[in-house]
Design an enzyme around this catalytic site. Structure first.
Site, PDB file in Angstrom:
ATOM      1  N   ASP A 160       0.850  -1.201   0.000  1.00  0.00           N
ATOM      2  CA  ASP A 160       0.000   0.000   0.000  1.00  0.00           C
ATOM      3  C   ASP A 160       0.887   1.253   0.000  1.00  0.00           C
ATOM      4  OD1 ASP A 160       0.943  -0.605   2.588  1.00  0.00           O
ATOM      5  OD2 ASP A 160      -0.685   0.492   3.537  1.00  0.00           O
ATOM      6  N   ASP A 219       8.972   4.933  -3.912  1.00  0.00           N
ATOM      7  CA  ASP A 219       9.348   3.645  -3.290  1.00  0.00           C
ATOM      8  C   ASP A 219       9.601   2.563  -4.343  1.00  0.00           C
ATOM      9  OD1 ASP A 219       9.296   4.382  -0.668  1.00  0.00           O
ATOM     10  OD2 ASP A 219       7.551   3.191  -0.090  1.00  0.00           O
ATOM     11  N   TRP A 276      -3.042  -1.810  12.111  1.00  0.00           N
ATOM     12  CA  TRP A 276      -1.684  -1.235  12.007  1.00  0.00           C
ATOM     13  C   TRP A 276      -1.603  -0.297  13.202  1.00  0.00           C
ATOM     14  CZ3 TRP A 276      -3.128  -3.887   7.956  1.00  0.00           C
ATOM     15  CH2 TRP A 276      -2.395  -4.002   6.794  1.00  0.00           C
ATOM     16  N   TYR A 319       0.350   2.101  14.998  1.00  0.00           N
ATOM     17  CA  TYR A 319       1.585   2.866  14.855  1.00  0.00           C
ATOM     18  C   TYR A 319       1.571   4.108  15.752  1.00  0.00           C
ATOM     19  CZ  TYR A 319       2.878   0.180  10.610  1.00  0.00           C
ATOM     20  OH  TYR A 319       3.234  -0.810   9.714  1.00  0.00           O
ATOM     21  N   ARG A 345       2.415   7.625  16.899  1.00  0.00           N
ATOM     22  CA  ARG A 345       2.878   8.784  16.125  1.00  0.00           C
ATOM     23  C   ARG A 345       2.240  10.065  16.648  1.00  0.00           C
ATOM     24  NH1 ARG A 345       3.639   7.185   9.956  1.00  0.00           N
ATOM     25  NH2 ARG A 345       4.813   5.560  11.014  1.00  0.00           N
ATOM     26  N   LYS A 369      -0.347  -5.224  13.776  1.00  0.00           N
ATOM     27  CA  LYS A 369       0.891  -5.070  13.010  1.00  0.00           C
ATOM     28  C   LYS A 369       1.631  -3.950  13.715  1.00  0.00           C
ATOM     29  CE  LYS A 369       1.993  -4.125   8.071  1.00  0.00           C
ATOM     30  NZ  LYS A 369       3.210  -3.405   8.231  1.00  0.00           N
ATOM     31  N   GLY A 373       7.907  -4.230   8.593  1.00  0.00           N
ATOM     32  CA  GLY A 373       9.250  -4.246   8.022  1.00  0.00           C
ATOM     33  C   GLY A 373      10.002  -2.936   8.147  1.00  0.00           C
ATOM     34  N   GLY A 374       9.455  -1.881   7.556  1.00  0.00           N
ATOM     35  CA  GLY A 374      10.152  -0.598   7.532  1.00  0.00           C
ATOM     36  C   GLY A 374      10.991  -0.441   6.282  1.00  0.00           C
ATOM     37  N   GLY A 410       7.027  -5.223   3.316  1.00  0.00           N
ATOM     38  CA  GLY A 410       6.915  -4.832   1.915  1.00  0.00           C
ATOM     39  C   GLY A 410       8.255  -4.505   1.316  1.00  0.00           C
TER      40      GLY A 410
HETATM   41  P1  FBP Z   1       7.047  -1.836   4.827  1.00  0.00           P
HETATM   42  O1  FBP Z   1       7.418  -3.241   5.217  1.00  0.00           O
HETATM   43  O2  FBP Z   1       7.455  -1.521   3.426  1.00  0.00           O
HETATM   44  O3  FBP Z   1       7.546  -0.837   5.837  1.00  0.00           O
HETATM   45  O4  FBP Z   1       5.462  -1.790   4.848  1.00  0.00           O
HETATM   46  C1  FBP Z   1       4.757  -1.795   6.058  1.00  0.00           C
HETATM   47  C2  FBP Z   1       3.827  -0.621   6.108  1.00  0.00           C
HETATM   48  O5  FBP Z   1       3.035  -0.636   7.265  1.00  0.00           O
HETATM   49  C3  FBP Z   1       2.953  -0.483   4.889  1.00  0.00           C
HETATM   50  O6  FBP Z   1       1.783  -1.249   5.004  1.00  0.00           O
HETATM   51  C4  FBP Z   1       2.735   0.988   4.804  1.00  0.00           C
HETATM   52  O7  FBP Z   1       2.545   1.448   3.517  1.00  0.00           O
HETATM   53  C5  FBP Z   1       4.005   1.557   5.328  1.00  0.00           C
HETATM   54  O8  FBP Z   1       4.581   0.594   6.171  1.00  0.00           O
HETATM   55  C6  FBP Z   1       3.778   2.828   6.082  1.00  0.00           C
HETATM   56  O9  FBP Z   1       4.991   3.322   6.484  1.00  0.00           O
HETATM   57  P2  FBP Z   1       5.119   4.711   7.239  1.00  0.00           P
HETATM   58  O10 FBP Z   1       3.912   4.849   8.112  1.00  0.00           O
HETATM   59  O11 FBP Z   1       6.389   4.586   8.001  1.00  0.00           O
HETATM   60  O12 FBP Z   1       5.179   5.758   6.199  1.00  0.00           O
END
Ligand code: FBP
Length: 252
Positions: free
Chosen positions: A19, A28, A142, A144, A146, A175, A201-202, A228
Site C-alpha cells: 500500500d 518507493d 496497524w 503505529y 505517532r 501489526k 518491516g520498515g 513490503g
Molecule cells: P514496509 O514493510 O514496506 O515498511 O510496509 C509496512 C507498512 O506498514 C505499509 O503497510 C505501509 O505502507 C508503510 O509501512 C507505512 O509506512 P510509514 O507509516 O512509516 O510511512
C-alpha cells in the site's frame, strides 16, 4: 473468536504489504515494482499467505488467477506523506462491504496511537471490527505510535501499549514495529493476549539486520511478519522470501 486461518498456514503468516503507493508514492518503486502484477507474482511464488492492497489496486489487478492462490487483505484507510502534519489522521477510504466484494479475506486499518486524531481513528476502527466480524472477516490493526505526544515511537513500552489497544478494541491481529529484541517481542506478545502479533518491516535494511529482526520476532512469539519494501525493493525478492519462510515456519 474470528479465525485467521484464511491468511495463515499452520497458524503463522507472511504477509506482503503493497500500500506504499498511497503512503509514500512511486518513489518507493522501481520500473518493476511499480507494477502490481510484479508484486502479485512475488506473493504467489514467494509463498506469502496474504497480499495487502488498497481497494483501487485490488479492483484492477487482483485477477481470478491470484484469487485462488493468494489471499487478499484490503487496507481500508490510508493517507499520503505530502501533508507534513505532526498529528496524522488516516481517513477511511473503503468499507468492509466493498473489501468483501473485492474478495478480501481480511481487512486492515491504521491507527496512529498518540496522535491528536487518535479518537477518530479508534472510533472508526471500533465500527470496522463490528462490521468485519459480522461478516466473519478478521481485522488487522496497524498500530503505529505517532504524533507529538509520542516521544519515541520505537519505545518498546509504547509498542506494547499499541498492541494492547488492539486487543482492547477487538482486532484479531496487530501489526506493530519491531521492539528491539526477543524479550521485548515477548512483552508485546504478552500485552496483546489472544490478539496475534505480526511485525512490520520498515525501510529497506541490510539483509542480515532484517533477518535477525525476523528471527527475533518469531522467537519472541510473533505470529509472523507483514513486510513490503524489505522484500520487493531487493534485486531478487524470491531469495529473501525463501529465507523468511524458513524463519517463519520453523527452520531457525
Ligand atoms: P514496509 O514493510 O514496506 O515498511 O510496509 C509496512 C507498512 O506498514 C505499509 O503497510 C505501509 O505502507 C508503510 O509501512 C507505512 O509506512 P510509514 O507509516 O512509516 O510511512
Amino acid at each position: 473468536m474470528i479465525n485467521l486461518s484464511a491468511i495463515s498456514k499452520n497458524d503463522k503468516m507472511l504477509l506482503l504489504a503493497y500500500d506504499q503507493g498511497m503512503e509514500h508514492g512511486p518513489t518507493d518503486f522501481n520500473d518493476e515494482s511499480i507494477d502490481p502484477y510484479y508484486i502479485l507474482e512475488i506473493g504467489i511464488r514467494g509463498g506469502f499467505t496474504g497480499i495487502i492492497f488498497q481497494k483501487g489496486v485490488a479492483e484492477k489487478y487482483y485477477d481470478q488467477k491470484y484469487q485462488q492462490a493468494l489471499p487478499l487483505i484490503v487496507k481500508l484507510n490510508g493517507k499520503t506523506n505530502l501533508v507534513k502534519t505532526e498529528e496524522p489522521y488516516s481517513p477511511l477510504l473503503c468499507t468492509v462491504d466493498e473489501a468483501k466484494k473485492l474478495g478480501a479475506k481480511a481487512v486492515g486499518y491504521t491507527v496512529y496511537i498518540g496522535s491528536e486524531h487518535e479518537e477518530t481513528m479508534l472510533e472508526e476502527l471500533g465500527k470496522i471490527v463490528y462490521e468485519a466480524h459480522n461478516n466473519n472477516l478478521p481485522v488487522i490493526g496497524w498500530m503505529y505510535p505517532r504524533g507529538k505526544n509520542v516521544k519515541n515511537p520505537h519505545d518498546p513500552k509504547i509498542i506494547a501499549y499499541s498492541a494492547r489497544i488492539g486487543l482492547e478494541i477487538g482486532v484479531d491481529l496487530v501489526k506493530v514495529f519491531y521492539p528491539g529484541n526477543v524479550q521485548k517481542v515477548r512483552e508485546v506478545v504478552k500485552a496483546s493476549g489472544k490478539t496475534g502479533v505480526v511485525i512490520s518491516g520498515g525501510k529497506l535494511a541490510n539483509e542480515e539486520e532484517f533477518l535477525t529482526m525476523a528471527k527475533n520476532a518469531i522467537l519472541g512469539g510473533a505470529r509472523g511478519l507483514a513486510v513490503g519494501r524489505n522484500v520487493w525493493q531487493r534485486p531478487d525478492p524470491l531469495i529473501i522470501a525463501e529465507k523468511l519462510k524458513k524463519i517463519v515456519w520453523g527452520d531457525l
